[in-house]
Design a protein around this motif. Structure first.
Motif, PDB file in Angstrom:
ATOM      1  N   ARG A 212      25.505  39.332 -37.121  1.00 31.42           N
ATOM      2  CA  ARG A 212      25.203  38.038 -37.685  1.00 31.42           C
ATOM      3  C   ARG A 212      25.513  37.007 -36.754  1.00 31.42           C
ATOM      4  N   GLY A 213      24.892  35.820 -37.286  1.00 31.12           N
ATOM      5  CA  GLY A 213      24.957  34.641 -36.479  1.00 31.12           C
ATOM      6  C   GLY A 213      24.249  34.372 -35.263  1.00 31.12           C
ATOM      7  N   LYS A 214      22.916  35.150 -35.472  1.00 31.12           N
ATOM      8  CA  LYS A 214      21.877  35.126 -34.448  1.00 31.12           C
ATOM      9  C   LYS A 214      21.489  33.606 -34.091  1.00 31.12           C
ATOM     10  N   ALA A 215      21.401  32.655 -35.050  1.00 32.97           N
ATOM     11  CA  ALA A 215      21.098  31.630 -34.837  1.00 32.97           C
ATOM     12  C   ALA A 215      21.861  30.748 -33.914  1.00 32.97           C
ATOM     13  N   TYR A 216      22.977  31.088 -34.096  1.00 32.22           N
ATOM     14  CA  TYR A 216      24.088  30.210 -33.517  1.00 32.22           C
ATOM     15  C   TYR A 216      24.861  31.044 -32.276  1.00 32.22           C
ATOM     16  N   GLY A 217      23.966  31.717 -31.438  1.00 31.65           N
ATOM     17  CA  GLY A 217      24.472  32.173 -30.074  1.00 31.65           C
ATOM     18  C   GLY A 217      25.188  33.476 -30.309  1.00 31.65           C
ATOM     19  N   CYS A 218      24.956  34.386 -31.507  1.00 31.57           N
ATOM     20  CA  CYS A 218      25.532  35.523 -31.564  1.00 31.57           C
ATOM     21  C   CYS A 218      24.596  36.568 -31.412  1.00 31.57           C
ATOM     22  N   GLY A 219      25.014  37.906 -30.852  1.00 31.30           N
ATOM     23  CA  GLY A 219      24.118  38.802 -31.057  1.00 31.30           C
ATOM     24  C   GLY A 219      23.228  39.390 -29.915  1.00 31.30           C
ATOM     25  N   LEU A 220      23.251  38.426 -28.944  1.00 32.86           N
ATOM     26  CA  LEU A 220      22.290  38.827 -27.433  1.00 32.86           C
ATOM     27  C   LEU A 220      23.197  39.619 -26.603  1.00 32.86           C
ATOM     28  N   VAL A 221      22.598  41.015 -26.643  1.00 31.12           N
ATOM     29  CA  VAL A 221      23.233  41.832 -25.511  1.00 31.12           C
ATOM     30  C   VAL A 221      22.637  41.668 -24.138  1.00 31.12           C
ATOM     31  N   THR A 222      23.466  41.513 -23.008  1.00 33.24           N
ATOM     32  CA  THR A 222      22.744  41.540 -21.800  1.00 33.24           C
ATOM     33  C   THR A 222      23.291  42.510 -20.859  1.00 33.24           C
ATOM     34  N   LEU A 223      22.380  43.103 -20.026  1.00 32.71           N
ATOM     35  CA  LEU A 223      22.829  44.449 -19.407  1.00 32.71           C
ATOM     36  C   LEU A 223      23.133  43.861 -17.981  1.00 32.71           C
TER      37      LEU A 223
END
Lengths: 228, 234
Positions: A212-223
């Motif tokens: 959750r919280g993708k609009a507020y800077g959560c949820g992005l996975v970087t590799l």
């Protein structure tokens, strides 16, 4: 064209401070880097701010090409225009069994069943143990698993570090300026290594986020490369 | 063959005014020619009204080894004896900055003479303002070669703390006098007379050297972003 963008933010700038302290302002600024006729239902814009010592780096993943100057002009440096790259080659290169280091800032929650209500009550996971278990259990449904490593006693445990756990709290306003109450998000930053178990599902996770919280800077996975 | 005298300007506070008027005493972000020429004249024991054309003619270049930070000193003074109004003065300083200044001349004997007088200066030496005493290791050597080449080959004088904050390879900016025909940033800091009754300054053009001085920094940070590297190298 799915794009991956990196923008250096300047906390000494009035606009930079605003974006770094107010997730809703950042959400609006990131959204305005993309065309307004973008179909929000079928695509997703993800972002995250990483603080490394004194650097504040904003990562953005979006479904189309991006105009980073919107953010750079109000919150960056004119000499650092923001770097944007096509995300597709990386997504296409993923195969089952690939191992990568990753970083994720997420909002780990679970839903408690509530009597008589259709939907449960959402409560956050609080301790690092709960948050670790949340990600380990969630991973298979998103096309990956957390690698394990041996601890001092020789027991296997997830290769995962949870740090920068914090509570975000800010007023939510709708476009007409009416306050709609307070948003509270409990966030945690995960760092570790993963193994891809379902490449298509994992591509979906990278492009559409996790939790959750993708609009507020959560949820992005970087590799990143392991050990790199 | 020209020769170059290097000066290390490393005092805890420095102030290099070139546009200051009245009660705003500003500082430039790197040393002025007038400030350094004044320091040389003080070492030789020249009086304020003495001629300084020979020193003002020297070619001048500065390398910024450590930019330092701006310090603002707000002062008030009252004429309590006569009851006049309060004066407000803003003085600006560079704190914790390190510069390498180079003065170049075709006449090596002139530079050797200046070196001698810097060894036993006639008047106290200061970095742009009387309240900023010069550092003990101010005087470096006289080298053969022109100012920019010497600045390029000289080692980096930044503090260890500062080195840790910089990337592993970086370029130090060099600001030099413009060559004939070159267009630069005009500055009024060529001293014509330091006479206290009528100080006069001429103009020169300042050019930032296109190359600068590249230095290696083993203590520096690795700036590469692993996440972005992964995307662009896929």
């Amino acid at each position: 064209m799915t794009t991956f963008t990196r923008i250096l933010l300047n906390p000494q700038k009035r606009g930079g401070r605003k974006l770094l302290t107010n997730p809703q302002a950042m959400h609006a600024a990131v959204r305005s880097c993309f065309p307004s006729d973008l179909d929000d239902a079928s695509s997703r814009i993800l972002w995250r701010v990483d603080r490394n010592d004194h650097d504040h780096v904003l990562y953005i993943v979006g479904p189309v090409g991006i105009d980073p100057t919107v953010v750079v002009e109000q919150a960056g440096w004119p000499s650092r225009p923001g770097e944007s790259a096509d995300y597709r080659p990386l997504l296409d290169s993923l195969r089952v069994g690939h191992e990568r280091a990753f970083r994720l800032t997420a909002n780990p929650v679970r839903s408690l069943p509530a009597d008589g209500a259709k939907r449960g009550r959402v409560v956050p996971h609080v301790t690092p143990e709960q948050q670790t278990r949340w990600l380990v259990e969630k991973a298979p449904r998103h096309g990956f698993e957390i690698r394990t490593c041996a601890d001092e006693n020789g027991d296997e445990r997830p290769d995962l570090l949870v740090d920068r756990r914090s509570d975000m709290s800010f007023d939510h306003r709708d476009p007409h300026g009416e306050s709609r109450g307070r948003v509270t998000l409990r966030t945690a930053r995960f760092e570790g290594t993963l193994r891809v178990t379902d490449a298509d599902l994992f591509r979906e996770t990278l492009a559409r986020g996790l939790g959750r919280g993708k609009a507020y800077g959560c949820g992005l996975v970087t590799l990143a490369r392991i050990g790199g | 063959m020209s020769a170059t005298l290097l000066l290390l300007l490393k005092g805890p506070m420095q102030s290099w005014g070139h546009t200051s008027r009245y009660r705003d005493r500003t500082t430039a972000s790197y040393p002025t020619k007038s400030g350094v020429v004044g320091l040389l004249a003080a070492a030789e024991g020249r009086r304020r009204s003495a001629p300084i054309e020979d020193l003002a003619r020297l070619r001048f270049a500065v390398r910024v080894d450590q930019p330092g930070s701006l310090l603002h000193d707000y002062q008030t003074a009252q004429r309590w004896q006569t009851g006049g109004s309060t004066s407000l003065v803003s003085r600006y300083y560079l704190s914790d900055a390190v510069f390498l200044a180079a003065v170049e001349s075709p006449d090596r004997e002139l530079l050797d003479g200046i070196t001698q007088s810097l060894h036993s200066p006639r008047f106290p030496l200061f970095l742009g303002r009387r309240s900023c005493p010069a550092n003990a290791d101010l005087l470096q050597e006289v080298h053969d070669g022109d100012a920019v080449d010497v600045l390029r080959s000289e080692r980096w004088f930044a503090s260890e703390f500062h080195r840790r904050t910089r990337p592993q390879q970086l370029t130090l900016p060099i600001f030099r006098d413009a060559l004939p025909g070159e267009i630069g940033d005009p500055r009024q800091d060529v001293p014509l007379s330091f006479d206290q009754t009528h100080r006069r300054y001429g103009w020169r053009d300042v050019v930032q050297d296109a190359e600068g001085a590249t230095v290696e920094n083993p203590l520096g940070k690795r700036k590469a972003d692993p996440f972005f590297e992964e995307v662009i190298s896929a």
